[in-house]
Design an enzyme around this catalytic site. Sequence first.
Site, PDB file in Angstrom:
ATOM      1  N   GLY A   1     -35.609  26.926  29.760  1.00  0.00           N
ATOM      2  CA  GLY A   1     -36.483  26.466  30.841  1.00  0.00           C
ATOM      3  C   GLY A   1     -36.499  27.386  32.048  1.00  0.00           C
TER       4      GLY A   1
ATOM      5  N   GLY B   1     -37.562  32.521  27.191  1.00  0.00           N
ATOM      6  CA  GLY B   1     -38.273  32.437  25.910  1.00  0.00           C
ATOM      7  C   GLY B   1     -39.631  33.121  26.021  1.00  0.00           C
ATOM      8  CB  ALA B   2     -42.281  32.874  28.597  1.00  0.00           C
TER       9      ALA B   2
ATOM     10  CD  GLU C   1     -38.845  31.103   7.787  1.00  0.00           C
ATOM     11  OE1 GLU C   1     -38.656  32.303   8.056  1.00  0.00           O
ATOM     12  OE2 GLU C   1     -38.001  30.396   7.211  1.00  0.00           O
TER      13      GLU C   1
HETATM   14  N1  CO6 Z   1     -42.521  21.811  26.549  1.00  0.00           N
HETATM   15  C1  CO6 Z   1     -43.574  22.231  27.289  1.00  0.00           C
HETATM   16  N2  CO6 Z   1     -43.812  23.498  27.562  1.00  0.00           N
HETATM   17  C2  CO6 Z   1     -42.954  24.392  27.097  1.00  0.00           C
HETATM   18  C3  CO6 Z   1     -41.827  24.051  26.346  1.00  0.00           C
HETATM   19  C4  CO6 Z   1     -41.634  22.682  26.071  1.00  0.00           C
HETATM   20  N3  CO6 Z   1     -40.599  22.278  25.333  1.00  0.00           N
HETATM   21  N4  CO6 Z   1     -41.150  25.161  26.046  1.00  0.00           N
HETATM   22  C5  CO6 Z   1     -41.816  26.177  26.589  1.00  0.00           C
HETATM   23  N5  CO6 Z   1     -42.922  25.730  27.198  1.00  0.00           N
HETATM   24  C6  CO6 Z   1     -43.922  26.504  27.826  1.00  0.00           C
HETATM   25  C7  CO6 Z   1     -44.072  26.074  29.216  1.00  0.00           C
HETATM   26  O1  CO6 Z   1     -45.359  26.328  29.638  1.00  0.00           O
HETATM   27  C8  CO6 Z   1     -43.076  26.955  29.890  1.00  0.00           C
HETATM   28  O2  CO6 Z   1     -43.401  27.241  31.174  1.00  0.00           O
HETATM   29  P1  CO6 Z   1     -42.969  26.269  32.379  1.00  0.00           P
HETATM   30  O3  CO6 Z   1     -44.229  25.532  32.677  1.00  0.00           O
HETATM   31  O4  CO6 Z   1     -42.535  27.200  33.411  1.00  0.00           O
HETATM   32  O5  CO6 Z   1     -41.885  25.371  31.890  1.00  0.00           O
HETATM   33  C9  CO6 Z   1     -43.170  28.241  29.100  1.00  0.00           C
HETATM   34  O6  CO6 Z   1     -43.499  27.853  27.819  1.00  0.00           O
HETATM   35  C10 CO6 Z   1     -41.959  29.113  29.084  1.00  0.00           C
HETATM   36  O7  CO6 Z   1     -40.809  28.389  28.816  1.00  0.00           O
HETATM   37  P2  CO6 Z   1     -39.418  29.126  28.792  1.00  0.00           P
HETATM   38  O8  CO6 Z   1     -39.704  30.574  28.631  1.00  0.00           O
HETATM   39  O9  CO6 Z   1     -38.629  28.700  29.968  1.00  0.00           O
HETATM   40  O10 CO6 Z   1     -38.758  28.583  27.466  1.00  0.00           O
HETATM   41  P3  CO6 Z   1     -37.236  28.775  26.993  1.00  0.00           P
HETATM   42  O11 CO6 Z   1     -36.626  29.971  27.614  1.00  0.00           O
HETATM   43  O12 CO6 Z   1     -36.514  27.498  27.143  1.00  0.00           O
HETATM   44  O13 CO6 Z   1     -37.452  29.075  25.440  1.00  0.00           O
HETATM   45  C11 CO6 Z   1     -37.251  27.855  23.346  1.00  0.00           C
HETATM   46  C12 CO6 Z   1     -38.104  28.132  24.622  1.00  0.00           C
HETATM   47  C13 CO6 Z   1     -37.957  26.801  22.511  1.00  0.00           C
HETATM   48  C14 CO6 Z   1     -37.093  29.155  22.551  1.00  0.00           C
HETATM   49  C15 CO6 Z   1     -35.851  27.376  23.827  1.00  0.00           C
HETATM   50  O14 CO6 Z   1     -35.994  26.236  24.616  1.00  0.00           O
HETATM   51  C16 CO6 Z   1     -34.878  27.106  22.680  1.00  0.00           C
HETATM   52  O15 CO6 Z   1     -34.183  28.013  22.250  1.00  0.00           O
HETATM   53  N6  CO6 Z   1     -34.803  25.830  22.207  1.00  0.00           N
HETATM   54  C17 CO6 Z   1     -33.860  25.424  21.174  1.00  0.00           C
HETATM   55  C18 CO6 Z   1     -34.107  26.136  19.867  1.00  0.00           C
HETATM   56  C19 CO6 Z   1     -35.498  25.952  19.381  1.00  0.00           C
HETATM   57  O16 CO6 Z   1     -36.069  24.884  19.434  1.00  0.00           O
HETATM   58  N7  CO6 Z   1     -36.053  27.054  18.875  1.00  0.00           N
HETATM   59  C20 CO6 Z   1     -37.355  27.071  18.303  1.00  0.00           C
HETATM   60  C21 CO6 Z   1     -37.241  26.538  16.918  1.00  0.00           C
HETATM   61  S1  CO6 Z   1     -37.254  27.862  15.765  1.00  0.00           S
HETATM   62  O17 CO6 Z   1     -39.713  27.357  15.769  1.00  0.00           O
HETATM   63  C22 CO6 Z   1     -38.905  28.134  15.455  1.00  0.00           C
HETATM   64  C23 CO6 Z   1     -40.664  29.546  14.414  1.00  0.00           C
HETATM   65  C24 CO6 Z   1     -39.239  29.471  14.822  1.00  0.00           C
HETATM   66  C25 CO6 Z   1     -38.942  30.529  15.834  1.00  0.00           C
END
Ligand code: CO6
Length: 299
Positions: free
Chosen positions: A207, A211-212, A234
């Site tokens: 958050g 990730g972005a 994937e």
């Molecule tokens: N809800 C809403 N918007 C989101 C969300 C969620 N969950 N996640 C990212 N974003 C959007 C949102 O617009 C964010 O901007 P803000 O408005 O400032 O919040 C923006 O993206 C950037 O978010 P950020 O870069 O802060 O995200 P983060 O560094 O937390 O990385 C993540 C996202 C999903 C990689 C991380 O939270 C994480 O590692 N979570 C646990 C593991 C996981 O779920 N990994 C993905 C599953 S594996 O799907 C997969 C295809 C493979 C890769």
Amino acid sequence: MEKKLAEFKCDTNEAVCLKLSIEVAFGYKGLQIQLFYTAGSLTTLYKVKYSSKVTDTFDCVEPDNIDGKIREIVPAGFICNTDDFITLLEKEANFRPFGTLLHVYTVHNDEAGELTYQIHKADLSCSGFREYHERLQTFLMWFIETASFIDPDDDRWDFFLVFEKYNKDGETLYATIGYMTVYNYYAYPDKTRPRVSQMLILPPFQGEGHGAQLLEAVHRFYSSVPKVQDITAEDPSESYVKLRDYVLVKLCQGLSSFAEDKLHQGLSAEMVEEAQMKLKINKKHARRVYEILRLRVTD
Ligand code: CO6
């Protein structure tokens, strides 16, 4: 941005502490599983503690083999003794990020001021990376429900790593923040189609925009590789799709085919082509970006 889960970050910035919850462990009283990772190299301290364990006074009942289960995940080479672990913490100043530096960015933090982060691209030819990756991927098991380990020996894997660069006592140190693995699939006739397989930003740092930054850096990296067709994922989770929507919309806003007047004219072949050529965005995703941006310019 609000610092979520800040309490998970240790004051010293030297060790990431995590609490592990295994569904139900039978046979132990006061069971405690301790896993500590040094922030950079992820050298691991692992200990299991309990006040008592069921014995054969309980007919035919054996305690669960907790230690065996953890050892299936945590690679050999972990430390069992706290003093040894503390000694190794001092060596963290020698740890340097693996691979080539792709991108540097800063994030403002109310308490700590300006923090600097680096994104690196690594592969198994980097000395020590194989062992580091074995420790790194253990986090998938603790933090992603459906995660599985990969076979890193296949040379089609690319690894992208995020590190925080910080100073302590006059020395520069690096802390592991998160990572992404990408598999380079073949695409007919002479292209490749990188597919994002795993992505994890460690919970204390989620958050905060990492990730972005990581996904954008990955798109920019592959954009400079002519044989790459486009980037896919994937089995993407809901949170990954949200992140991808955000990043791809941000990237496409800079393209001429997505200018406001063109959005009003509907999805065009020009949009799909420019997103694919310049940013390696998949056709399906370009359509999604168009829909999001179209909605934004619609009264
Ligand atoms: N809800 C809403 N918007 C989101 C969300 C969620 N969950 N996640 C990212 N974003 C959007 C949102 O617009 C964010 O901007 P803000 O408005 O400032 O919040 C923006 O993206 C950037 O978010 P950020 O870069 O802060 O995200 P983060 O560094 O937390 O990385 C993540 C996202 C999903 C990689 C991380 O939270 C994480 O590692 N979570 C646990 C593991 C996981 O779920 N990994 C993905 C599953 S594996 O799907 C997969 C295809 C493979 C890769």
